[in-house]
Design a protein around this motif. Structure first.
Motif, mmCIF file in Angstrom:
data_model
loop_
_atom_site.group_PDB
_atom_site.id
_atom_site.type_symbol
_atom_site.label_atom_id
_atom_site.label_comp_id
_atom_site.label_asym_id
_atom_site.label_seq_id
_atom_site.Cartn_x
_atom_site.Cartn_y
_atom_site.Cartn_z
ATOM 1 N N GLN A 33 -5.875 -50.289 -29.243
ATOM 2 C CA GLN A 33 -7.030 -50.004 -28.389
ATOM 3 C C GLN A 33 -7.484 -48.555 -28.546
ATOM 4 O O GLN A 33 -8.694 -48.272 -28.614
ATOM 5 C CB GLN A 33 -6.687 -50.284 -26.930
ATOM 6 C CG GLN A 33 -6.499 -51.762 -26.608
ATOM 7 C CD GLN A 33 -6.081 -51.995 -25.161
ATOM 8 O OE1 GLN A 33 -5.872 -51.053 -24.405
ATOM 9 N NE2 GLN A 33 -5.951 -53.253 -24.785
ATOM 10 N N LEU A 34 -6.529 -47.630 -28.640
ATOM 11 C CA LEU A 34 -6.867 -46.221 -28.834
ATOM 12 C C LEU A 34 -7.544 -45.994 -30.180
ATOM 13 O O LEU A 34 -8.516 -45.233 -30.283
ATOM 14 C CB LEU A 34 -5.606 -45.356 -28.719
ATOM 15 C CG LEU A 34 -4.989 -45.243 -27.325
ATOM 16 C CD1 LEU A 34 -3.631 -44.544 -27.400
ATOM 17 C CD2 LEU A 34 -5.927 -44.481 -26.395
ATOM 18 N N LEU A 35 -7.054 -46.658 -31.211
ATOM 19 C CA LEU A 35 -7.681 -46.533 -32.532
ATOM 20 C C LEU A 35 -9.102 -47.083 -32.503
ATOM 21 O O LEU A 35 -10.024 -46.481 -33.069
ATOM 22 C CB LEU A 35 -6.849 -47.270 -33.584
ATOM 23 C CG LEU A 35 -5.578 -46.569 -34.063
ATOM 24 C CD1 LEU A 35 -4.792 -47.477 -35.000
ATOM 25 C CD2 LEU A 35 -5.913 -45.257 -34.767
ATOM 26 N N HIS A 36 -9.270 -48.216 -31.868
ATOM 27 C CA HIS A 36 -10.599 -48.814 -31.795
ATOM 28 C C HIS A 36 -11.576 -47.888 -31.065
ATOM 29 O O HIS A 36 -12.767 -47.847 -31.369
ATOM 30 C CB HIS A 36 -10.517 -50.167 -31.082
ATOM 31 C CG HIS A 36 -11.753 -50.987 -31.201
ATOM 32 N ND1 HIS A 36 -12.636 -51.161 -30.155
ATOM 33 C CD2 HIS A 36 -12.286 -51.676 -32.246
ATOM 34 C CE1 HIS A 36 -13.645 -51.916 -30.548
ATOM 35 N NE2 HIS A 36 -13.447 -52.243 -31.805
ATOM 36 N N ARG A 37 -11.038 -47.116 -30.118
ATOM 37 C CA ARG A 37 -11.876 -46.201 -29.343
ATOM 38 C C ARG A 37 -12.178 -44.902 -30.108
ATOM 39 O O ARG A 37 -13.269 -44.356 -29.990
ATOM 40 C CB ARG A 37 -11.166 -45.862 -28.028
ATOM 41 C CG ARG A 37 -11.982 -45.020 -27.047
ATOM 42 C CD ARG A 37 -11.130 -44.662 -25.843
ATOM 43 N NE ARG A 37 -10.476 -45.843 -25.290
ATOM 44 C CZ ARG A 37 -9.413 -45.801 -24.490
ATOM 45 N NH1 ARG A 37 -8.874 -44.642 -24.168
ATOM 46 N NH2 ARG A 37 -8.879 -46.923 -24.018
ATOM 47 N N HIS A 38 -11.210 -44.416 -30.877
ATOM 48 C CA HIS A 38 -11.333 -43.067 -31.433
ATOM 49 C C HIS A 38 -11.696 -43.012 -32.916
ATOM 50 O O HIS A 38 -12.153 -41.962 -33.392
ATOM 51 C CB HIS A 38 -10.040 -42.293 -31.212
ATOM 52 C CG HIS A 38 -9.782 -41.947 -29.768
ATOM 53 N ND1 HIS A 38 -10.479 -40.959 -29.107
ATOM 54 C CD2 HIS A 38 -8.925 -42.478 -28.859
ATOM 55 C CE1 HIS A 38 -10.051 -40.873 -27.854
ATOM 56 N NE2 HIS A 38 -9.109 -41.789 -27.676
ATOM 57 N N LEU A 39 -11.481 -44.075 -33.659
ATOM 58 C CA LEU A 39 -11.856 -44.041 -35.075
ATOM 59 C C LEU A 39 -13.371 -44.145 -35.206
ATOM 60 O O LEU A 39 -13.976 -45.091 -34.694
ATOM 61 C CB LEU A 39 -11.201 -45.191 -35.843
ATOM 62 C CG LEU A 39 -9.704 -45.116 -36.124
ATOM 63 C CD1 LEU A 39 -9.263 -46.345 -36.917
ATOM 64 C CD2 LEU A 39 -9.336 -43.844 -36.866
ATOM 65 N N PRO A 40 -14.014 -43.221 -35.922
ATOM 66 C CA PRO A 40 -15.464 -43.341 -36.119
ATOM 67 C C PRO A 40 -15.830 -44.560 -36.957
ATOM 68 O O PRO A 40 -16.864 -45.187 -36.747
ATOM 69 C CB PRO A 40 -15.832 -42.026 -36.824
ATOM 70 C CG PRO A 40 -14.560 -41.537 -37.424
ATOM 71 C CD PRO A 40 -13.466 -42.005 -36.528
ATOM 72 N N ASN A 41 -14.955 -44.883 -37.927
ATOM 73 C CA ASN A 41 -15.112 -46.097 -38.715
ATOM 74 C C ASN A 41 -14.090 -47.107 -38.212
ATOM 75 O O ASN A 41 -12.903 -47.003 -38.500
ATOM 76 C CB ASN A 41 -14.894 -45.821 -40.202
ATOM 77 C CG ASN A 41 -14.971 -47.090 -41.041
ATOM 78 O OD1 ASN A 41 -15.374 -48.151 -40.553
ATOM 79 N ND2 ASN A 41 -14.587 -46.984 -42.292
ATOM 80 N N ARG A 42 -14.535 -48.068 -37.422
ATOM 81 C CA ARG A 42 -13.607 -48.996 -36.792
ATOM 82 C C ARG A 42 -13.048 -50.042 -37.750
ATOM 83 O O ARG A 42 -12.191 -50.844 -37.371
ATOM 84 C CB ARG A 42 -14.295 -49.686 -35.609
ATOM 85 C CG ARG A 42 -14.610 -48.718 -34.473
ATOM 86 C CD ARG A 42 -15.244 -49.416 -33.299
ATOM 87 N NE ARG A 42 -15.469 -48.489 -32.184
ATOM 88 C CZ ARG A 42 -16.060 -48.819 -31.048
ATOM 89 N NH1 ARG A 42 -16.492 -50.063 -30.856
ATOM 90 N NH2 ARG A 42 -16.232 -47.926 -30.094
ATOM 91 N N HIS A 43 -13.535 -50.033 -38.975
ATOM 92 C CA HIS A 43 -13.029 -50.964 -39.983
ATOM 93 C C HIS A 43 -12.705 -50.202 -41.269
ATOM 94 O O HIS A 43 -13.383 -50.355 -42.289
ATOM 95 C CB HIS A 43 -14.050 -52.075 -40.249
ATOM 96 C CG HIS A 43 -14.397 -52.871 -39.029
ATOM 97 N ND1 HIS A 43 -13.506 -53.731 -38.424
ATOM 98 C CD2 HIS A 43 -15.526 -52.926 -38.293
ATOM 99 C CE1 HIS A 43 -14.074 -54.285 -37.372
ATOM 100 N NE2 HIS A 43 -15.296 -53.814 -37.264
ATOM 101 N N PRO A 44 -11.656 -49.358 -41.247
ATOM 102 C CA PRO A 44 -11.273 -48.632 -42.460
ATOM 103 C C PRO A 44 -10.878 -49.598 -43.566
ATOM 104 O O PRO A 44 -10.240 -50.626 -43.309
ATOM 105 C CB PRO A 44 -10.085 -47.779 -41.999
ATOM 106 C CG PRO A 44 -9.553 -48.490 -40.799
ATOM 107 C CD PRO A 44 -10.729 -49.115 -40.127
ATOM 108 N N LYS A 45 -11.253 -49.256 -44.792
ATOM 109 C CA LYS A 45 -11.014 -50.181 -45.904
ATOM 110 C C LYS A 45 -9.548 -50.189 -46.337
ATOM 111 O O LYS A 45 -9.002 -51.239 -46.654
ATOM 112 C CB LYS A 45 -11.915 -49.811 -47.082
ATOM 113 C CG LYS A 45 -13.394 -50.058 -46.835
ATOM 114 C CD LYS A 45 -14.216 -49.725 -48.078
ATOM 115 C CE LYS A 45 -15.691 -49.990 -47.839
ATOM 116 N NZ LYS A 45 -16.517 -49.670 -49.034
ATOM 117 N N ARG A 46 -8.931 -49.015 -46.378
ATOM 118 C CA ARG A 46 -7.565 -48.903 -46.906
ATOM 119 C C ARG A 46 -6.643 -48.343 -45.828
ATOM 120 O O ARG A 46 -6.809 -47.206 -45.365
ATOM 121 C CB ARG A 46 -7.560 -47.994 -48.142
ATOM 122 C CG ARG A 46 -8.323 -48.586 -49.324
ATOM 123 C CD ARG A 46 -8.421 -47.609 -50.479
ATOM 124 N NE ARG A 46 -9.210 -46.440 -50.108
ATOM 125 C CZ ARG A 46 -10.538 -46.396 -50.121
ATOM 126 N NH1 ARG A 46 -11.228 -47.456 -50.487
ATOM 127 N NH2 ARG A 46 -11.179 -45.295 -49.780
#
Length: 249
Positions: A33-46
């Motif tokens: 949940q924290l990653l989904h909130r804080h990553l600017p790209n919510r779908h990193p490729k690698r």
């Protein structure tokens, strides 16, 4: 740190870990949940997950972040079988000690839950991860703080040397910008001290050591545990998770 003993204990707990690791499951859910909130790209490729274990966090990564490539790693070869349903279609597994294993370059996210506390030289590992990340890559992990399993350490003098949140932030800050950092105390409750020991064995987290029980020492341990750590007619076991999300400078 006896990595062979750690791997052996976790290997023996593969069939029971997912059932018993209630706190670790909650930690993994919060981290995603924290990653989904804080990553600017919510779908990193690698994405790389080190210390994937039985795949609790791995499954959340796939469901939520949906990376094109996910490299799972664990020191225990048995964990590949636990994650066999995930492999293929961009998901692969590599066995080995993450502290020395070479990671692919240009990775967008390197992440883990409840693993870093087993490392010998985390500062060296922080640098290695920084070198493997892309220019805008993220390093995100959970580990445990100094109050973790304090009951066991107070009674047996055995346990890991945990770092504080501030110590971790200080180690990371030359290489990363701290995007999010927090900690919490999560108590578990059991009817008896023997249930505490059973819980630890079933999750494999007894890998630090050389404590040998005799009938007398076990009885004394149980008596002291009840005397010192009873709350509302149950005995407690303290977990102290730390969550950190950091961006490569």
């Amino acid at each position: 740190m006896n990595k062979q003993l750690i791997a052996h204990r976790f290997s023996k707990a593969t069939d029971t870990y997912t059932r018993e690791a209630v706190v670790q499951q909650k930690i993994a859910g919060k981290m995603i949940q924290l990653l989904h909130r804080h990553l600017p790209n919510r779908h990193p490729k690698r994405v790389i997950e080190f210390g994937c274990g039985t795949g609790i966090y791995s499954r959340l990564i796939l469901q939520t972040l949906q990376p094109e490539q996910l490299l799972l790693n664990d020191i225990c070869s048995e964990m590949k079988h636990c994650c066999s349903d995930l492999l293929g279609h961009g998901v692969s597994f590599v066995e080995g000690d993450a502290e020395v294993l070479p990671f692919p370059k240009e990775t967008e996210l390197i992440t883990s839950c409840s693993t870093l506390q087993w490392f010998d030289t985390p500062d060296v590992f922080f640098r290695r991860c920084n070198e493997s990340l892309s220019a805008s890559g993220y390093f995100a992990f959970t580990t445990f703080g100094q109050e973790n399993m304090r009951e066991i350490k107070e009674l047996t003098s055995n346990g890991l040397s945990y770092r504080s949140l501030n110590e971790l932030k200080t180690s990371l800050s030359p290489l990363y910008d701290i995007v999010h950092a927090e900690e919490e105390i999560v108590p578990m409750h059991f009817d008896t001290p023997m249930q505490v020991l059973y819980h630890l064995k079933q999750t494999g987290v007894t890998g630090t050591g050389g404590h040998t029980w005799t009938k007398q020492s076990l009885n004394e341990f149980c008596q002291q545990y009840v005397s010192r750590f009873t709350h509302n007619e149950a005995v407690t076991l303290t977990y102290h998770p730390i969550y950190i999300i950091a961006k490569k400078k």
